[in-house]
Scaffold this active site. Structure first.
Site, PDB file in Angstrom:
ATOM      1  N   GLU A 176       0.826  -1.201   0.000  1.00 48.74           N
ATOM      2  CA  GLU A 176       0.000   0.000   0.000  1.00 48.74           C
ATOM      3  C   GLU A 176       0.870   1.265   0.000  1.00 48.74           C
ATOM      4  O   GLU A 176       1.850   1.362   0.726  1.00 48.74           O
ATOM      5  CB  GLU A 176      -0.898  -0.023   1.235  1.00 48.74           C
ATOM      6  CG  GLU A 176      -1.933   1.079   1.308  1.00 48.74           C
ATOM      7  CD  GLU A 176      -2.859   0.922   2.497  1.00 48.74           C
ATOM      8  OE1 GLU A 176      -3.890   1.620   2.548  1.00 48.74           O
ATOM      9  OE2 GLU A 176      -2.557   0.089   3.385  1.00 48.74           O
ATOM     10  N   LYS A 232      -9.427   2.996  -2.551  1.00 50.04           N
ATOM     11  CA  LYS A 232      -9.753   2.209  -1.363  1.00 50.04           C
ATOM     12  C   LYS A 232     -11.186   2.507  -0.933  1.00 50.04           C
ATOM     13  O   LYS A 232     -11.615   3.665  -0.949  1.00 50.04           O
ATOM     14  CB  LYS A 232      -8.772   2.554  -0.236  1.00 50.04           C
ATOM     15  CG  LYS A 232      -8.757   1.607   0.942  1.00 50.04           C
ATOM     16  CD  LYS A 232      -7.609   1.944   1.887  1.00 50.04           C
ATOM     17  CE  LYS A 232      -7.505   0.960   3.035  1.00 50.04           C
ATOM     18  NZ  LYS A 232      -6.351   1.277   3.915  1.00 50.04           N
ATOM     19  N   CYS A 281      -5.783  -3.467   2.191  1.00 50.92           N
ATOM     20  CA  CYS A 281      -5.520  -3.470   3.638  1.00 50.92           C
ATOM     21  C   CYS A 281      -6.795  -3.606   4.472  1.00 50.92           C
ATOM     22  O   CYS A 281      -7.310  -4.691   4.665  1.00 50.92           O
ATOM     23  CB  CYS A 281      -4.742  -2.212   4.019  1.00 50.92           C
ATOM     24  SG  CYS A 281      -3.964  -2.321   5.655  1.00 50.92           S
ATOM     25  N   PRO A 311      22.661   4.897  28.712  1.00 52.19           N
ATOM     26  CA  PRO A 311      22.961   4.844  30.140  1.00 52.19           C
ATOM     27  C   PRO A 311      22.549   3.472  30.682  1.00 52.19           C
ATOM     28  O   PRO A 311      21.362   3.166  30.762  1.00 52.19           O
ATOM     29  CB  PRO A 311      22.108   5.967  30.744  1.00 52.19           C
ATOM     30  CG  PRO A 311      21.763   6.857  29.586  1.00 52.19           C
ATOM     31  CD  PRO A 311      21.661   5.943  28.409  1.00 52.19           C
ATOM     32  N   LEU A 312      23.516   2.641  31.043  1.00 48.77           N
ATOM     33  CA  LEU A 312      23.266   1.254  31.440  1.00 48.77           C
ATOM     34  C   LEU A 312      23.329   1.150  32.959  1.00 48.77           C
ATOM     35  O   LEU A 312      24.400   1.291  33.554  1.00 48.77           O
ATOM     36  CB  LEU A 312      24.302   0.333  30.791  1.00 48.77           C
ATOM     37  CG  LEU A 312      24.193  -1.164  31.078  1.00 48.77           C
ATOM     38  CD1 LEU A 312      22.832  -1.707  30.652  1.00 48.77           C
ATOM     39  CD2 LEU A 312      25.314  -1.917  30.374  1.00 48.77           C
ATOM     40  N   SER A 313      22.185   0.920  33.584  1.00 45.03           N
ATOM     41  CA  SER A 313      22.102   0.930  35.040  1.00 45.03           C
ATOM     42  C   SER A 313      22.373  -0.426  35.674  1.00 45.03           C
ATOM     43  O   SER A 313      22.573  -0.516  36.879  1.00 45.03           O
ATOM     44  CB  SER A 313      20.707   1.404  35.466  1.00 45.03           C
ATOM     45  OG  SER A 313      19.732   0.430  35.114  1.00 45.03           O
ATOM     46  N   GLY A 314      22.350  -1.481  34.892  1.00 39.77           N
ATOM     47  CA  GLY A 314      22.442  -2.820  35.456  1.00 39.77           C
ATOM     48  C   GLY A 314      21.098  -3.403  35.831  1.00 39.77           C
ATOM     49  O   GLY A 314      21.015  -4.525  36.316  1.00 39.77           O
ATOM     50  N   GLY A 315      20.011  -2.633  35.602  1.00 39.57           N
ATOM     51  CA  GLY A 315      18.662  -3.123  35.854  1.00 39.57           C
ATOM     52  C   GLY A 315      18.089  -3.804  34.635  1.00 39.57           C
ATOM     53  O   GLY A 315      18.685  -3.817  33.548  1.00 39.57           O
ATOM     54  N   ILE A 316      16.866  -4.328  34.776  1.00 38.18           N
ATOM     55  CA  ILE A 316      16.309  -5.162  33.719  1.00 38.18           C
ATOM     56  C   ILE A 316      15.890  -4.356  32.497  1.00 38.18           C
ATOM     57  O   ILE A 316      15.955  -4.838  31.370  1.00 38.18           O
ATOM     58  CB  ILE A 316      15.131  -5.994  34.276  1.00 38.18           C
ATOM     59  CG1 ILE A 316      14.870  -7.202  33.369  1.00 38.18           C
ATOM     60  CG2 ILE A 316      13.884  -5.139  34.444  1.00 38.18           C
ATOM     61  CD1 ILE A 316      14.004  -8.252  34.002  1.00 38.18           C
ATOM     62  N   ASP A 317      15.481  -3.084  32.671  1.00 38.11           N
ATOM     63  CA  ASP A 317      15.013  -2.304  31.524  1.00 38.11           C
ATOM     64  C   ASP A 317      16.166  -1.908  30.605  1.00 38.11           C
ATOM     65  O   ASP A 317      16.106  -2.119  29.393  1.00 38.11           O
ATOM     66  CB  ASP A 317      14.264  -1.067  32.004  1.00 38.11           C
ATOM     67  CG  ASP A 317      12.943  -1.408  32.677  1.00 38.11           C
ATOM     68  OD1 ASP A 317      12.349  -2.432  32.300  1.00 38.11           O
ATOM     69  OD2 ASP A 317      12.511  -0.667  33.571  1.00 38.11           O
TER      70      ASP A 317
END
Length: 907
Positions: free
Chosen positions: A47, A116, A178, A361-367
C-alpha cells in the site's frame, strides 16, 4: 490438467521510506525485475509504496501527488516493467478529492485506478484525515483524466477510475486494500461470489505482538468458504514513524496457505511467488452447491476486459511445472517478536538517521539490560545478513562505522563499533549493579564507560543552597518527603544531560567522527503509571522498549539467555527492580524498590493498562471487571487499588507529552496524541467516579467469599516474642503481626459455644486469618461443594522465606484458582467458627509460629496492615481500625496510596 490453468503470481515486501521517492522507485523496479525472473505474470506491491505509508500531513501537499505521478511515469516507460501486470500503490486526486489508490498497468498502459473503499482509522491509523473512501461500490468513471506528464509519456489521456474487476483472457482479478479484509462486509465476498479467481490485497499493516496470527486466519478463512486464490503484500521496516511494518507476504488458496515470506528481515526487497492451478479453484467451488447457488443469485460487478493478456502460461513446458503445495504458517513466539521487531526498527532508524551508533545509560537493571539485548539482537541480524551475502546491509554497515573495509567476524565486532554503554553511578548505587553493567557490556561486546555523578549533583544542589539557604536532605537523613523527591530527581536529570554530552563527544575522544543516538529504556508499564522523572535518562532520541510491558520484557530476557547465552542475564533477572536514587541501608542493602514505590505490582499495571485501552474501561468499569478477575481480594481492596491507579495515572499524565518516541509493540500503548488520545490535565480526585465505586463497595458488603472452620487454635503467649510481639501473661497476651484483614465481626452462637467471624478478606485473607489463630485446615463453602484449604505453612510462606517475592505473590493466586476449579464460581458469605471449649481458648506451643508466618505472608501484599491480637479465654471481637498515612516517597511527585491499619483484639 491443462497447461493453460497454471499461473505464477508474485507478491512483494518492500522496505519503503516516506517521501523517499528516488529510493522507493528503485526498490519497486527491483521487485518487478525479480518477479519477472521468477516467471510471474502479475506483480503485487504494498500500500502507498510510491510515497511510503507514513507521509501523514504531507498528503495535504500538492507536491506529494505530483512526485507520485512522476514516479509512475518513470515506471510506465521503463523497459523492465513490460510483459508483466504491475500493481502499485499511490495517492490520487479525482474531482478534487484525495484517494488512497492502486494503479494497475501493463506494457505502458494504465488498466485501472482502484481507490480504497474502507478507511483505517483505529490504532495508529488516521486515513480519513487525508483520504476519502470510494463509496460507489462496483462503479467506475471511465473519463478520469490522466495528468499531462503521463499522457505525453505514454499517449494515454484517460483511464478507468473506480471499483471493478479485471477480466483477462483466462482468469479474473479483484482487489482489496488493507483495511477492507478486516471489515465485516469485506470486498472479497462479492468478488468470490462473482466468480473472480484471484483477489489481491495491497497492505500497510504494522507489527504488534501476536498480530500475525490474525492476518493468516483472515486470509486463509476468506478462501476457505468460497474457494479462490488470495495474494497479500505488505510493507517492511521503519518508514519514519514509531511503527514497524513486519512484511509477511502471504498466498492462500482454497483455505490453505501455499506461500509465506519472512516477517522480520533487513533486506529491502523480498519477492514471494506461487504457482497454482486455477482449475483446482473451479473444482472446489463446483463441489460446494450452496456456494454455486449464492453465486448464481449475486449481482454482477463491473468488469474491464483485458483481452490482450493471459495470466496463465501457454507454452508446453508449463505442463511440467510444479505447483506450490499447502504449508503450515510460520509464527514467531512473542519473545522472538520482541527480539526481532525492535531490533530491525533500530537498524532502519540508525542507517537512515546518518548517525554512527547508539549510546545507552546502562544501570544494570532489567530495563536498560533489555535495551542492550535489543541492540545486540540488531547486531546479530546484521552479522547474519552480511554472512549470507547481502551487499546492501554490508554497505550500510561500512557507511555507518565510516570504514569502507570493515568486515565483522562476530556480532560482538559490530556491537563494539555501534554501541556505547555508560554506568552512571552515585553514592546511592550498589556495587552489584555496577558489576552487572560491566559484565553485560563485556559479553555483548559494547564499548563501556563508568563514571560517578556525585560531583555534578553536589554542584547543582550547592547552587540552590547558596541562593535559598535551604540544605535539602534525604528522608533517611531526616529530610521531608519533598526534599527527598527533589534530591532523587536531580540525579536522574543529571544522567540525561551527561548522556547527550557523551553521545556527541565520545567518538571524538576516540579519534573517530560522528555522533551517537541516545537510547531510552523506560518500559510501557512505567510510562502508564508515570513512574519516572520528567526529563531524566528516559528522555532520549528513541526508545525500543517504550511500547513493551514489563512482563513481556522479562520473558524476552529469559529468551535472550537461551538464544545468545549471555550468562549475566540470570543475575539481572533475579535482582529486584530499583531506581537506586535513595541512600542505601546501613548494611549496604537497597532501601528502595520500584514496586513498593509505585504502590502496585507490574502485573497489576499491565492489567490496568489493558482494561483502560483495550477494553475501554473507566474507573467504575475497571473496578467491576477486576472484582471478578481478582476474587482473592475483597471489594474494598480492589476499589482502593483502582483508585490508587487512577490517581497516579492522572497526576503523572503530563509526563507522556514528552515521552521519547518508542517502538509500537502493544495494543495498549500510551503514545500520546498518536495512538492514545487523552487529555493530560485531570481532576485527580475523580469525585463522581470514586463515589460510584464506594457505593458499589457498600452494596457488595454482604456478598463476599466465605470460609468456615470448626476449630481455632491460638498461639502460646510465652514464646510470642519470636513472632515480633510481646507476651503479657495468660490473661491477655498481645501479638503484633502483618496481614490483609479488612473487617472482622463476631457473633456468639449459644448452645454450641462457638464464635463466628464474618470477614471480607476473601480466600487469601482467610489464609492469613488462619495463620493468626494458628489454624492449619479449614473448609471453603461454595454453595454446593466444599474442599479443604491448603495449610497455613504453605508454599507461599516457604517461597517467601527463600527470598523469591514474585513466586510468593503468585502462590496464593494459584491456590485460589485450584480451589475455584473444584468448587465452582458460586460462594456464600464467609464464616469462621471457633471452638472455645466451655468458654476457654486452648493454647498450643507449636501454633505460636503462625504469627511469624503471617508476618512473612503480609509482605506479599502491597497494602499491608498491622493486626494487634490480644488473646484471652473469651470470644473474639474487633477493637478498632485506624488509617496509617505514609509520606510521599517515590520519584514521581505524588503520594503512595495510604494502606489500612487495623488493631484487632481477641479478648
Amino acid at each position: 490438467m491443462e497447461a493453460a490453468s497454471l499461473c505464477t503470481m508474485a507478491t512483494c515486501v518492500l522496505n519503503q521510506w516516506s517521501m523517499d521517492f528516488a529510493g522507493n522507485k528503485r526498490r519497486i523496479l527491483s521487485s518487478i525485475i525479480e518477479a519477472k525472473r521468477l516467471g510471474a505474470s502479475y506483480r503485487l506491491g504494498p500500500e502507498l509504496e510510491i510515497t511510503g505509508y507514513g507521509c501523514s500531513d504531507h498528503f495535504y501537499e500538492g507536491d506529494t501527488f505530483l512526485h507520485s505521478w512522476q514516479v509512475l511515469r518513470d515506471l510506465l516507460i521503463d523497459p523492465a516493467t513490460r510483459d508483466i501486470v504491475c500493481d502499485v500503490g499511490m495517492p490520487v486526486r479525482h474531482l478534487g478529492v484525495a484517494y488512497n489508490c492502486r494503479v494497475v498497468f501493463l506494457n505502458g498502459q494504465v488498466l485501472l485506478i482502484r481507490p480504497k473503499t474502507r478507511m483505517a482509522d483505529d490504532g495508529n491509523y488516521r486515513e480519513s484525515r487525508w483520504f476519502s473512501r470510494w463509496t460507489k461500490r462496483g462503479e467506475i468513471d471511465k473519463t478520469f483524466q490522466l495528468p499531462d506528464l503521463i499522457e505525453s509519456a505514454i499517449g494515454q489521456s484517460t483511464a478507468p477510475f473506480g471499483d471493478a474487476v479485471l477480466a483477462f483472457r483466462d482468469a479474473s482479478l479483484g482487489f482489496e486494500t488493507c483495511e477492507e479484509i478486516w471489515t465485516i462486509g469485506s470486498s472479497h465476498i462479492d468478488l468470490f461470489l462473482n466468480g473472480v479467481d484471484i483477489v489481491v490485497n495491497s497492505s500497510g499493516s504494522y507489527h504488534q505482538l501476536r498480530k500475525l496470527n490474525r492476518r493468516v486466519d483472515l486470509i486463509s478463512s476468506c478462501t476457505n468458504k468460497a474457494g479462490g486464490l488470495y495474494l497479500y503484500s505488505n510493507l517492511r521496516g521503519c518508514d519514519g514513524e514509531r511503527v514497524y511494518y513486519d512484511g509477511s507476504a502471504l498466498v492462500a488458496m482454497n483455505g490453505r496457505l501455499v506461500a509465506q515470506s519472512r516477517q522480520f528481515a533487513l533486506e529491502e526487497v523480498e519477492v514471494t511467488s506461487a504457482t497454482v492451478d486455477l482449475e483446482e479453484i473451479r473444482n472446489y467451488r463446483q463441489a460446494n452447491r450452496s456456494h454455486c447457488q449464492q453465486s448464481a443469485e449475486a449481482p454482477a460487478l463491473t468488469r474491464i476486459a483485458v483481452p490482450q493478456w493471459r495470466l496463465c502460461r501457454q507454452d508446453v513446458a508449463a505442463a511440467c511445472q510444479s505447483t506450490n503445495l499447502p504449508m503450515e504458517p510460520r509464527y514467531h513466539t512473542p519473545e522472538e517478536e520482541i527480539a526481532l521487531g525492535p531490533a530491525c526498527w533500530l537498524w532502519d532508524y540508525l542507517r537512515r538517521s546518518g548517525q554512527s551508533g547508539y549510546f545507552l545509560p546502562l544501570s544494570g537493571g532489567i530495563d536498560s539490560t533489555a535495551t542492550s539485548c535489543l541492540v545486540y539482537s540488531m547486531s546479530v541480524q546484521v552479522f547474519e545478513s552480511v554472512q549470507s551475502g547481502c551487499q546492501e546491509v554490508l554497505q550500510d554497515l561500512r557507511r555507518i562505522v565510516r570504514d569502507p573495509q570493515f568486515l565483522p567476524g562476530s556480532p560482538q565486532d559490530i556491537c563494539s563499533r555501534l554501541f556505547t554503554t555508560c554506568y552512571m553511578g552515585s553514592e546511592n548505587s550498589s556495587s552489584e549493579t555496577r558489576q552487572r553493567a560491566e559484565q553485560l557490556a563485556k559479553e555483548i561486546g559494547a564499548s563501556h564507560l563508568a563514571l560517578r555523578i556525585d560531583a555534578a549533583v553536589s554542584a547543582l544542589v550547592a547552587i540552590f543552597v547558596a541562593c535559598t539557604g535551604l540544605q535539602p536532605k534525604f528522608r533517611a537523613h531526616g529530610g521531608s518527603a519533598q526534599e527527598n523527591l527533589a534530591l532523587q530527581n536531580v540525579q536522574a536529570r543529571v544522567r540525561m544531560v551527561l548522556a547527550y554530552l557523551f553521545a556527541q563527544l565520545v567518538l571524538l575522544a576516540r579519534g573517530l567522527t560522528g555522533n551517537l543516538l541516545v537510547l531510552g529504556s523506560a518500559n510501557l508499564d512505567e510510562g502508564l503509571r508515570g513512574y519516572m522523572t520528567k526529563y531524566d535518562c528516559s528522555s532520549a532520541d528513541v526508545n525500543p522498549i517504550g511500547g513493551i510491558s514489563k512482563s513481556d520484557l522479562r520473558s524476552f530476557i529469559r529468551y535472550s539467555m537461551r538464544r545468545h547465552g549471555i550468562s549475566i542475564l540470570g543475575e539481572i533477572f533475579s535482582a529486584p527492580p530499583t531506581a537506586e536514587l535513595e541512600p542505601l541501608a546501613a548494611n549496604g542493602q537497597l532501601a528502595q524498590t520500584d514496586e513498593v514505590d509505585m504502590g502496585m505490582t507490574y502485573d497489576e499495571l499491565s492489567a490496568y493498562g489493558r482494561l483502560r485501552k483495550l477494553d475501554k474501561c473507566g474507573p467504575v468499569a475497571m473496578f467491576l471487571r477486576l472484582r471478578r478477575l481478582w476474587p482473592q481480594h475483597s471489594a474494598k481492596v480492589v476499589a482502593d487499588k483502582v483508585k490508587h491507579f487512577f490517581r497516579s495515572y492522572s497526576i503523572n499524565r503530563h509526563k507522556v507529552t514528552v515521552l521519547t518516541p518508542s517502538y509500537h509493540a502493544e495494543a495498549y500503548n500510551i503514545d500520546d496524541n498518536r495512538f492514545d488520545h487523552r487529555q493530560f490535565l485531570y481532576n485527580v480526585n475523580w469525585p463522581w467516579q470514586f463515589q460510584q465505586i464506594d457505593q458499589l463497595v457498600d452494596q457488595m458488603a454482604g456478598c463476599e467469599p466465605v470460609l468456615t472452620t470448626d476449630k481455632m487454635e491460638l498461639g502460646h503467649p510465652e514464646s510470642s516474642n519470636r513472632a515480633g510481639g510481646t507476651g503479657a501473661g495468660n490473661s491477655g497476651s498481645t501479638y503484633t503481626t502483618t496481614g490483609t484483614v479488612d473487617k472482622i465481626q463476631t457473633n456468639d452462637t449459644t448452645g454450641s459455644k462457638k464464635s463466628v467471624l464474618s470477614s471480607s478478606v476473601g480466600y487469601q485473607g482467610c489464609v492469613r486469618l488462619l495463620a493468626q489463630i494458628g489454624r492449619q485446615r479449614a473448609t471453603w463453602r461454595g454453595g454446593i461443594a466444599s474442599t479443604p484449604i491448603p495449610p497455613v505453612e504453605s508454599a507461599a510462606a516457604k517461597i517467601l522465606a527463600s527470598g523469591n517475592l514474585a513466586a510468593a505473590r503468585r502462590r496464593p493466586q494459584q491456590q485460589q484458582q485450584q480451589l475455584q476449579g473444584r468448587i465452582g464460581k458460586r460462594t456464600s458469605p464467609l464464616a469462621v467458627k471457633a471452638n472455645n471449649d466451655s468458654g476457654r481458648c486452648r493454647h498450643r506451643n507449636q501454633s505460636n509460629r503462625a504469627a511469624s508466618k503471617v508476618q512473612q505472608l503480609g509482605n506479599v501484599e502491597q497494602a499491608p496492615i498491622v493486626a494487634r491480637l490480644t488473646l484471652s479465654p473469651r470470644g473474639c471481637r474487633v477493637v478498632q481500625q485506624q488509617q496509617q498515612h505514609q509520606e510521599p516517597d517515590e520519584p514521581t511527585g505524588h503520594r503512595r496510596f495510604p494502606a489500612p491499619r487495623m488493631r484487632l483484639a481477641i479478648p
